[in-house]
Design a protein around this motif. Structure first.
Motif, PDB file in Angstrom:
ATOM      1  N   GLU A   1     -27.922  -3.451  13.515  1.00  0.00           N
ATOM      2  CA  GLU A   1     -26.562  -3.647  13.004  1.00  0.00           C
ATOM      3  C   GLU A   1     -25.987  -2.346  12.452  1.00  0.00           C
ATOM      4  OE1 GLU A   1     -24.549  -6.292  13.140  1.00  0.00           O
ATOM      5  OE2 GLU A   1     -26.065  -7.269  14.391  1.00  0.00           O
TER       6      GLU A   1
ATOM      7  N   ASP B   1     -23.458   0.847  12.611  1.00  0.00           N
ATOM      8  CA  ASP B   1     -22.117   1.142  13.107  1.00  0.00           C
ATOM      9  C   ASP B   1     -22.235   1.950  14.405  1.00  0.00           C
ATOM     10  OD1 ASP B   1     -19.063   1.337  12.432  1.00  0.00           O
ATOM     11  OD2 ASP B   1     -19.709   3.362  13.022  1.00  0.00           O
TER      12      ASP B   1
ATOM     13  N   HIS C   1     -21.063  -2.587  16.468  1.00  0.00           N
ATOM     14  CA  HIS C   1     -22.369  -2.393  15.863  1.00  0.00           C
ATOM     15  C   HIS C   1     -23.426  -2.389  16.955  1.00  0.00           C
ATOM     16  CE1 HIS C   1     -19.918  -3.784  12.465  1.00  0.00           C
ATOM     17  NE2 HIS C   1     -20.778  -3.123  11.680  1.00  0.00           N
TER      18      HIS C   1
ATOM     19  N   THR D   1     -27.673  -2.820  17.856  1.00  0.00           N
ATOM     20  CA  THR D   1     -29.049  -3.196  17.527  1.00  0.00           C
ATOM     21  C   THR D   1     -29.881  -2.923  18.765  1.00  0.00           C
ATOM     22  OG1 THR D   1     -28.354  -4.909  15.958  1.00  0.00           O
ATOM     23  CG2 THR D   1     -30.605  -5.052  16.841  1.00  0.00           C
TER      24      THR D   1
END
Length: 386
Positions: free
Chosen positions: A32, A34, A59, A61
Protein backbone atom coordinates in the motif's frame (compact mmCIF):
# COMPACT_ATOMS: atom_id res chain seq x y z
CA UNK A 1 -2.60 -3.45 -45.23
CA UNK A 2 0.38 -1.09 -45.59
CA UNK A 3 1.77 0.55 -42.42
CA UNK A 4 3.89 3.72 -42.48
CA UNK A 5 5.73 5.00 -39.39
CA UNK A 6 5.73 8.69 -38.48
CA UNK A 7 8.18 9.86 -35.78
CA UNK A 8 6.13 12.10 -33.51
CA UNK A 9 7.87 10.88 -30.34
CA UNK A 10 11.39 10.09 -31.53
CA UNK A 11 12.68 6.78 -30.27
CA UNK A 12 16.28 7.96 -29.93
CA UNK A 13 17.58 5.62 -27.30
CA UNK A 14 21.09 6.14 -26.08
CA UNK A 15 23.17 2.99 -26.27
CA UNK A 16 24.65 3.53 -22.83
CA UNK A 17 21.20 3.90 -21.30
CA UNK A 18 20.05 0.68 -22.95
CA UNK A 19 23.02 -1.16 -21.52
CA UNK A 20 22.39 0.35 -18.11
CA UNK A 21 18.73 -0.66 -18.29
CA UNK A 22 19.55 -4.29 -19.07
CA UNK A 23 22.18 -4.49 -16.28
CA UNK A 24 20.16 -2.91 -13.47
CA UNK A 25 17.70 -4.92 -11.38
CA UNK A 26 15.18 -3.80 -8.77
CA UNK A 27 14.52 -5.39 -5.38
CA UNK A 28 11.53 -3.92 -3.57
CA UNK A 29 8.84 -5.06 -1.18
CA UNK A 30 5.90 -2.64 -1.19
CA UNK A 31 2.59 -2.68 0.70
CA UNK A 32 0.00 0.00 0.00
CA UNK A 33 2.82 2.35 -0.94
CA UNK A 34 2.01 5.56 -2.79
CA UNK A 35 2.58 4.85 -6.48
CA UNK A 36 4.68 7.96 -7.05
CA UNK A 37 6.94 7.04 -4.13
CA UNK A 38 7.30 3.52 -5.51
CA UNK A 39 8.33 4.89 -8.90
CA UNK A 40 10.86 7.18 -7.22
CA UNK A 41 12.40 4.17 -5.40
CA UNK A 42 12.64 2.25 -8.70
CA UNK A 43 14.41 5.24 -10.23
CA UNK A 44 16.91 5.39 -7.35
CA UNK A 45 17.74 1.68 -7.51
CA UNK A 46 18.08 1.58 -11.31
CA UNK A 47 19.81 4.92 -11.69
CA UNK A 48 17.49 5.86 -14.57
CA UNK A 49 15.33 9.02 -14.27
CA UNK A 50 11.56 8.50 -14.33
CA UNK A 51 9.36 11.48 -15.20
CA UNK A 52 5.81 11.04 -13.90
CA UNK A 53 2.76 12.89 -15.17
CA UNK A 54 0.88 14.87 -12.54
CA UNK A 55 -2.25 12.83 -13.13
CA UNK A 56 -0.62 9.56 -12.04
CA UNK A 57 -1.78 8.37 -8.62
CA UNK A 58 -2.54 5.17 -6.73
CA UNK A 59 -0.99 2.63 -4.41
CA UNK A 60 1.26 -0.36 -4.99
CA UNK A 61 1.55 -3.72 -3.26
CA UNK A 62 4.19 -5.87 -4.89
CA UNK A 63 7.31 -7.92 -4.13
CA UNK A 64 10.06 -7.31 -6.69
CA UNK A 65 13.05 -9.66 -6.66
CA UNK A 66 15.82 -9.10 -9.21
CA UNK A 67 13.27 -7.53 -11.57
CA UNK A 68 14.35 -5.51 -14.58
CA UNK A 69 13.19 -1.92 -14.57
CA UNK A 70 10.67 -2.51 -17.36
CA UNK A 71 9.18 -5.49 -15.55
CA UNK A 72 8.99 -3.43 -12.37
CA UNK A 73 7.22 -0.61 -14.20
CA UNK A 74 4.72 -3.00 -15.79
CA UNK A 75 3.84 -4.56 -12.42
CA UNK A 76 3.41 -1.16 -10.80
CA UNK A 77 1.48 0.57 -13.59
CA UNK A 78 -0.67 -2.18 -15.12
CA UNK A 79 -3.39 -2.16 -12.38
CA UNK A 80 -4.15 1.49 -13.19
CA UNK A 81 -3.71 1.33 -16.97
CA UNK A 82 -0.75 3.71 -17.04
CA UNK A 83 1.93 3.41 -19.71
CA UNK A 84 5.61 4.23 -19.91
CA UNK A 85 8.21 4.89 -22.54
CA UNK A 86 12.02 5.16 -22.65
CA UNK A 87 13.27 8.27 -24.47
CA UNK A 88 16.87 9.48 -24.54
CA UNK A 89 17.85 7.53 -21.44
CA UNK A 90 14.88 8.37 -19.18
CA UNK A 91 11.35 7.02 -18.71
CA UNK A 92 8.08 8.91 -19.04
CA UNK A 93 5.02 7.59 -17.17
CA UNK A 94 1.51 8.82 -17.93
CA UNK A 95 -2.05 8.04 -18.96
CA UNK A 96 -2.87 6.52 -22.37
CA UNK A 97 -5.35 9.33 -22.97
CA UNK A 98 -5.17 11.36 -26.18
CA UNK A 99 -6.14 14.43 -24.16
CA UNK A 100 -3.23 14.05 -21.73
CA UNK A 101 -0.35 16.52 -21.74
CA UNK A 102 2.31 13.85 -22.25
CA UNK A 103 0.38 11.79 -24.78
CA UNK A 104 2.47 13.15 -27.66
CA UNK A 105 5.61 11.85 -25.96
CA UNK A 106 4.10 8.49 -25.01
CA UNK A 107 2.48 7.70 -28.37
CA UNK A 108 3.72 6.34 -31.67
CA UNK A 109 1.99 7.28 -34.91
CA UNK A 110 1.26 4.93 -37.79
CA UNK A 111 -0.51 5.52 -41.11
CA UNK A 112 -2.33 2.42 -42.32
CA UNK A 113 -3.39 2.09 -45.96
CA UNK A 114 -6.41 -0.20 -46.21
CA UNK A 115 -6.32 -2.51 -49.21
CA UNK A 116 -9.43 -4.70 -48.93
CA UNK A 117 -12.03 -2.77 -46.95
CA UNK A 118 -13.05 0.87 -46.92
CA UNK A 119 -12.28 3.31 -44.14
CA UNK A 120 -15.98 3.61 -43.35
CA UNK A 121 -16.24 -0.15 -42.92
CA UNK A 122 -13.22 -0.19 -40.63
CA UNK A 123 -14.66 2.69 -38.58
CA UNK A 124 -17.86 0.76 -37.94
CA UNK A 125 -15.90 -2.30 -36.70
CA UNK A 126 -13.28 -0.70 -34.43
CA UNK A 127 -14.24 -1.18 -30.74
CA UNK A 128 -15.20 1.85 -28.68
CA UNK A 129 -12.12 1.46 -26.44
CA UNK A 130 -9.83 2.19 -29.43
CA UNK A 131 -11.78 5.06 -30.98
CA UNK A 132 -9.67 7.79 -29.33
CA UNK A 133 -6.53 6.38 -30.97
CA UNK A 134 -7.71 6.19 -34.60
CA UNK A 135 -8.82 8.64 -37.30
CA UNK A 136 -10.20 7.61 -40.70
CA UNK A 137 -9.93 9.19 -44.13
CA UNK A 138 -12.75 7.84 -46.28
CA UNK A 139 -11.50 9.46 -49.49
CA UNK A 140 -8.10 7.74 -49.42
CA UNK A 141 -9.06 4.71 -47.28
CA UNK A 142 -6.31 5.34 -44.74
CA UNK A 143 -6.29 5.09 -40.95
CA UNK A 144 -4.13 7.25 -38.69
CA UNK A 145 -3.25 5.48 -35.44
CA UNK A 146 -1.71 7.43 -32.55
CA UNK A 147 -1.29 5.29 -29.43
CA UNK A 148 1.23 4.01 -26.87
CA UNK A 149 3.25 1.01 -27.94
CA UNK A 150 1.13 -1.74 -26.35
CA UNK A 151 -2.14 -0.22 -27.56
CA UNK A 152 -0.60 0.40 -30.97
CA UNK A 153 0.23 -3.28 -31.43
CA UNK A 154 -3.32 -4.32 -30.54
CA UNK A 155 -4.88 -1.76 -32.90
CA UNK A 156 -2.56 -2.74 -35.78
CA UNK A 157 -3.32 -6.44 -35.22
CA UNK A 158 -7.05 -5.66 -35.30
CA UNK A 159 -6.77 -3.63 -38.52
CA UNK A 160 -4.73 -6.40 -40.13
CA UNK A 161 -7.47 -8.93 -39.38
CA UNK A 162 -10.21 -6.60 -40.65
CA UNK A 163 -8.27 -5.81 -43.83
CA UNK A 164 -7.53 -9.44 -44.70
CA UNK A 165 -8.10 -10.14 -48.42
CA UNK A 166 -11.42 -11.75 -49.19
CA UNK A 167 -11.53 -15.12 -50.93
CA UNK A 168 -12.53 -15.12 -54.59
CA UNK A 169 -15.43 -17.30 -55.71
CA UNK A 170 -16.18 -18.24 -59.33
CA UNK A 171 -19.90 -18.51 -59.97
CA UNK A 172 -21.16 -20.15 -63.15
CA UNK A 173 -24.81 -20.09 -64.13
CA UNK A 174 -27.04 -21.39 -66.88
CA UNK A 175 -30.43 -19.69 -67.27
CA UNK A 176 -32.69 -21.47 -69.71
CA UNK A 177 -36.31 -22.07 -70.65
CA UNK A 178 -37.09 -25.67 -71.56
CA UNK A 179 -40.31 -26.90 -73.08
CA UNK A 180 -42.49 -28.50 -70.45
CA UNK A 181 -42.87 -31.69 -72.47
CA UNK A 182 -39.09 -32.12 -72.46
CA UNK A 183 -38.99 -31.71 -68.68
CA UNK A 184 -41.72 -34.33 -68.38
CA UNK A 185 -39.76 -36.64 -70.66
CA UNK A 186 -36.72 -36.24 -68.43
CA UNK A 187 -38.74 -37.31 -65.45
CA UNK A 188 -35.92 -35.87 -63.34
CA UNK A 189 -33.92 -39.01 -64.11
CA UNK A 190 -32.07 -37.64 -67.12
CA UNK A 191 -29.62 -35.72 -64.95
CA UNK A 192 -29.50 -38.20 -62.06
CA UNK A 193 -30.95 -35.92 -59.42
CA UNK A 194 -30.21 -36.51 -55.77
CA UNK A 195 -31.97 -34.82 -52.88
CA UNK A 196 -30.59 -33.84 -49.50
CA UNK A 197 -33.17 -32.91 -46.90
CA UNK A 198 -30.45 -31.84 -44.49
CA UNK A 199 -29.84 -28.66 -46.53
CA UNK A 200 -32.90 -26.87 -45.24
CA UNK A 201 -31.77 -23.26 -45.29
CA UNK A 202 -34.62 -22.30 -47.62
CA UNK A 203 -37.72 -23.87 -46.01
CA UNK A 204 -40.06 -23.24 -48.96
CA UNK A 205 -37.92 -25.01 -51.57
CA UNK A 206 -40.53 -27.75 -51.89
CA UNK A 207 -42.87 -25.12 -53.36
CA UNK A 208 -40.19 -23.54 -55.55
CA UNK A 209 -38.89 -26.78 -56.97
CA UNK A 210 -42.08 -28.81 -56.85
CA UNK A 211 -39.96 -31.60 -55.41
CA UNK A 212 -39.51 -33.41 -52.13
CA UNK A 213 -38.40 -31.26 -49.15
CA UNK A 214 -34.77 -30.22 -49.26
CA UNK A 215 -32.53 -28.90 -51.98
CA UNK A 216 -31.79 -30.45 -55.34
CA UNK A 217 -28.12 -31.27 -55.62
CA UNK A 218 -26.23 -32.46 -58.68
CA UNK A 219 -22.90 -34.18 -58.43
CA UNK A 220 -19.78 -32.06 -58.95
CA UNK A 221 -18.86 -33.01 -62.51
CA UNK A 222 -22.22 -32.59 -64.23
CA UNK A 223 -22.45 -28.84 -64.88
CA UNK A 224 -20.73 -29.19 -68.25
CA UNK A 225 -22.94 -32.13 -69.16
CA UNK A 226 -26.04 -30.10 -68.29
CA UNK A 227 -24.86 -27.22 -70.45
CA UNK A 228 -24.25 -29.56 -73.38
CA UNK A 229 -27.69 -31.14 -73.00
CA UNK A 230 -29.41 -27.75 -72.93
CA UNK A 231 -27.45 -26.56 -75.99
CA UNK A 232 -28.60 -29.64 -77.88
CA UNK A 233 -32.20 -28.89 -76.98
CA UNK A 234 -31.70 -25.30 -78.11
CA UNK A 235 -30.71 -26.49 -81.58
CA UNK A 236 -33.96 -28.47 -81.68
CA UNK A 237 -35.98 -25.35 -80.70
CA UNK A 238 -36.95 -27.05 -77.45
CA UNK A 239 -34.99 -24.72 -75.20
CA UNK A 240 -33.85 -21.11 -75.04
CA UNK A 241 -30.62 -20.20 -73.28
CA UNK A 242 -31.06 -16.72 -71.84
CA UNK A 243 -27.57 -16.50 -70.32
CA UNK A 244 -24.64 -18.69 -69.31
CA UNK A 245 -22.32 -16.27 -67.50
CA UNK A 246 -19.25 -17.03 -65.42
CA UNK A 247 -18.15 -14.32 -62.99
CA UNK A 248 -15.50 -13.94 -60.32
CA UNK A 249 -16.91 -12.41 -57.13
CA UNK A 250 -15.23 -11.58 -53.82
CA UNK A 251 -16.64 -13.18 -50.69
CA UNK A 252 -19.66 -11.09 -49.70
CA UNK A 253 -19.65 -9.12 -52.97
CA UNK A 254 -22.42 -9.11 -55.57
CA UNK A 255 -22.08 -10.10 -59.19
CA UNK A 256 -24.66 -8.71 -61.63
CA UNK A 257 -25.17 -9.83 -65.20
CA UNK A 258 -27.68 -8.44 -67.69
CA UNK A 259 -28.29 -9.44 -71.29
CA UNK A 260 -31.15 -7.85 -73.20
CA UNK A 261 -32.39 -4.74 -74.95
CA UNK A 262 -33.36 -1.24 -73.93
CA UNK A 263 -36.19 0.87 -75.33
CA UNK A 264 -37.25 4.45 -74.86
CA UNK A 265 -41.03 4.38 -74.57
CA UNK A 266 -43.37 7.37 -74.79
CA UNK A 267 -46.15 7.05 -72.23
CA UNK A 268 -49.15 9.28 -72.87
CA UNK A 269 -50.48 10.56 -69.57
CA UNK A 270 -53.20 12.68 -71.19
CA UNK A 271 -53.75 14.74 -74.31
CA UNK A 272 -51.37 17.49 -73.22
CA UNK A 273 -48.63 15.56 -71.44
CA UNK A 274 -46.39 12.67 -72.42
CA UNK A 275 -43.52 11.06 -70.53
CA UNK A 276 -40.45 9.33 -71.93
CA UNK A 277 -39.41 6.26 -69.95
CA UNK A 278 -36.56 3.83 -70.47
CA UNK A 279 -37.46 0.15 -70.21
CA UNK A 280 -35.10 -2.80 -70.09
CA UNK A 281 -36.06 -6.31 -71.11
CA UNK A 282 -33.83 -9.34 -70.98
CA UNK A 283 -32.18 -11.61 -68.45
CA UNK A 284 -30.70 -10.29 -65.22
CA UNK A 285 -28.96 -12.43 -62.62
CA UNK A 286 -27.56 -11.21 -59.30
CA UNK A 287 -25.52 -13.54 -57.11
CA UNK A 288 -23.98 -12.78 -53.72
CA UNK A 289 -21.72 -15.60 -52.46
CA UNK A 290 -20.62 -15.91 -48.82
CA UNK A 291 -18.28 -18.46 -47.30
CA UNK A 292 -19.71 -20.30 -44.31
CA UNK A 293 -16.89 -22.61 -43.29
CA UNK A 294 -16.60 -25.24 -46.03
CA UNK A 295 -20.02 -24.30 -47.44
CA UNK A 296 -20.79 -21.54 -49.97
CA UNK A 297 -24.01 -19.64 -49.39
CA UNK A 298 -25.53 -18.04 -52.50
CA UNK A 299 -28.14 -15.30 -52.42
CA UNK A 300 -29.68 -15.47 -55.89
CA UNK A 301 -32.00 -13.02 -57.62
CA UNK A 302 -33.08 -13.62 -61.21
CA UNK A 303 -35.50 -11.92 -63.56
CA UNK A 304 -36.37 -12.65 -67.17
CA UNK A 305 -38.45 -10.15 -69.11
CA UNK A 306 -39.42 -9.50 -72.72
CA UNK A 307 -41.52 -7.01 -74.61
CA UNK A 308 -44.95 -8.36 -75.37
CA UNK A 309 -44.84 -7.28 -79.03
CA UNK A 310 -41.43 -6.96 -80.68
CA UNK A 311 -42.93 -4.86 -83.51
CA UNK A 312 -44.49 -2.35 -81.17
CA UNK A 313 -42.52 0.20 -79.21
CA UNK A 314 -45.10 0.12 -76.44
CA UNK A 315 -44.29 -0.39 -72.80
CA UNK A 316 -45.88 -3.83 -72.24
CA UNK A 317 -43.29 -6.14 -70.65
CA UNK A 318 -43.74 -9.73 -69.54
CA UNK A 319 -41.49 -10.54 -66.59
CA UNK A 320 -40.60 -13.60 -64.55
CA UNK A 321 -38.74 -13.22 -61.27
CA UNK A 322 -37.35 -15.60 -58.68
CA UNK A 323 -35.18 -15.12 -55.58
CA UNK A 324 -33.71 -17.67 -53.22
CA UNK A 325 -30.88 -18.44 -50.81
CA UNK A 326 -29.10 -21.76 -51.13
CA UNK A 327 -26.10 -23.50 -49.62
CA UNK A 328 -23.80 -25.82 -51.49
CA UNK A 329 -20.37 -27.31 -51.19
CA UNK A 330 -17.59 -26.25 -53.53
CA UNK A 331 -18.20 -27.49 -57.07
CA UNK A 332 -21.73 -28.67 -56.33
CA UNK A 333 -24.57 -27.54 -58.60
CA UNK A 334 -28.06 -26.48 -57.56
CA UNK A 335 -31.22 -26.03 -59.57
CA UNK A 336 -33.97 -23.47 -59.13
CA UNK A 337 -37.08 -24.35 -61.08
CA UNK A 338 -40.85 -24.35 -61.00
CA UNK A 339 -41.66 -21.11 -62.85
CA UNK A 340 -43.73 -21.79 -65.99
CA UNK A 341 -44.56 -19.46 -68.87
CA UNK A 342 -46.94 -19.91 -71.79
CA UNK A 343 -46.56 -18.78 -75.40
CA UNK A 344 -49.16 -18.79 -78.16
CA UNK A 345 -47.67 -20.35 -81.29
CA UNK A 346 -49.26 -20.29 -84.73
CA UNK A 347 -48.90 -23.27 -87.10
CA UNK A 348 -49.65 -23.46 -90.80
CA UNK A 349 -49.91 -26.77 -92.66
CA UNK A 350 -50.49 -27.29 -96.37
CA UNK A 351 -50.84 -30.03 -98.95
CA UNK A 352 -47.65 -30.38 -100.99
CA UNK A 353 -47.80 -28.73 -104.45
CA UNK A 354 -51.53 -27.93 -104.20
CA UNK A 355 -50.89 -25.67 -101.24
CA UNK A 356 -48.63 -23.49 -103.42
CA UNK A 357 -50.99 -22.95 -106.38
CA UNK A 358 -52.27 -19.36 -106.56
CA UNK A 359 -55.99 -18.75 -105.95
CA UNK A 360 -56.75 -22.34 -104.86
CA UNK A 361 -53.94 -22.74 -102.36
CA UNK A 362 -56.15 -21.47 -99.54
CA UNK A 363 -58.29 -24.55 -99.95
CA UNK A 364 -55.28 -26.75 -99.23
CA UNK A 365 -53.87 -24.82 -96.27
CA UNK A 366 -54.77 -24.91 -92.60
CA UNK A 367 -53.77 -22.40 -89.97
CA UNK A 368 -54.01 -23.18 -86.32
CA UNK A 369 -52.61 -22.10 -82.98
CA UNK A 370 -51.45 -23.90 -79.89
CA UNK A 371 -50.14 -22.98 -76.52
CA UNK A 372 -46.60 -24.02 -75.64
CA UNK A 373 -45.46 -24.04 -72.05
CA UNK A 374 -41.86 -23.57 -70.95
CA UNK A 375 -40.25 -24.05 -67.57
CA UNK A 376 -37.54 -21.71 -66.32
CA UNK A 377 -34.50 -23.65 -65.08
CA UNK A 378 -31.55 -21.98 -63.38
CA UNK A 379 -28.43 -24.09 -62.82
CA UNK A 380 -25.76 -22.54 -60.60
CA UNK A 381 -22.40 -23.84 -59.41
CA UNK A 382 -19.68 -22.16 -57.35
CA UNK A 383 -16.06 -22.88 -56.53
CA UNK A 384 -13.23 -21.18 -54.66
CA UNK A 385 -10.38 -19.65 -56.63
CA UNK A 386 -6.94 -19.92 -55.04
Amino acid sequence: MVVLTVGVALLARVAGASTQQSDQVVNLTLFETDLREALAEVSIQSGIPILVDSGVSGHATVDLVDATIERALKLLLAPYGYVFRLIDGYYIVGQPDSRGRLFGELADVRVVQLLNISASQARSLVPFAYEQYVKFDSERDIVLVAAPSDVMQRVLALLEMLDAPRRQIRVKALVTEVRSEVVREWGFDKLEWSFSASQALQPDWSAVLKLAPGTAGISIDTFGAISGEIRALERQDKAIVHADPSVLVADGGTGRMFVGERRNVVLNQDQTYARLERLDAGTELKVTPRLRGDVIELVISHSTSRFRDSRNAGGAVIATEVASTVRLKQGQTVLIAGLTSSDDLSEKTKTPILGDIPLVRLLFQQTGSKQAQSELLIFITAELVD
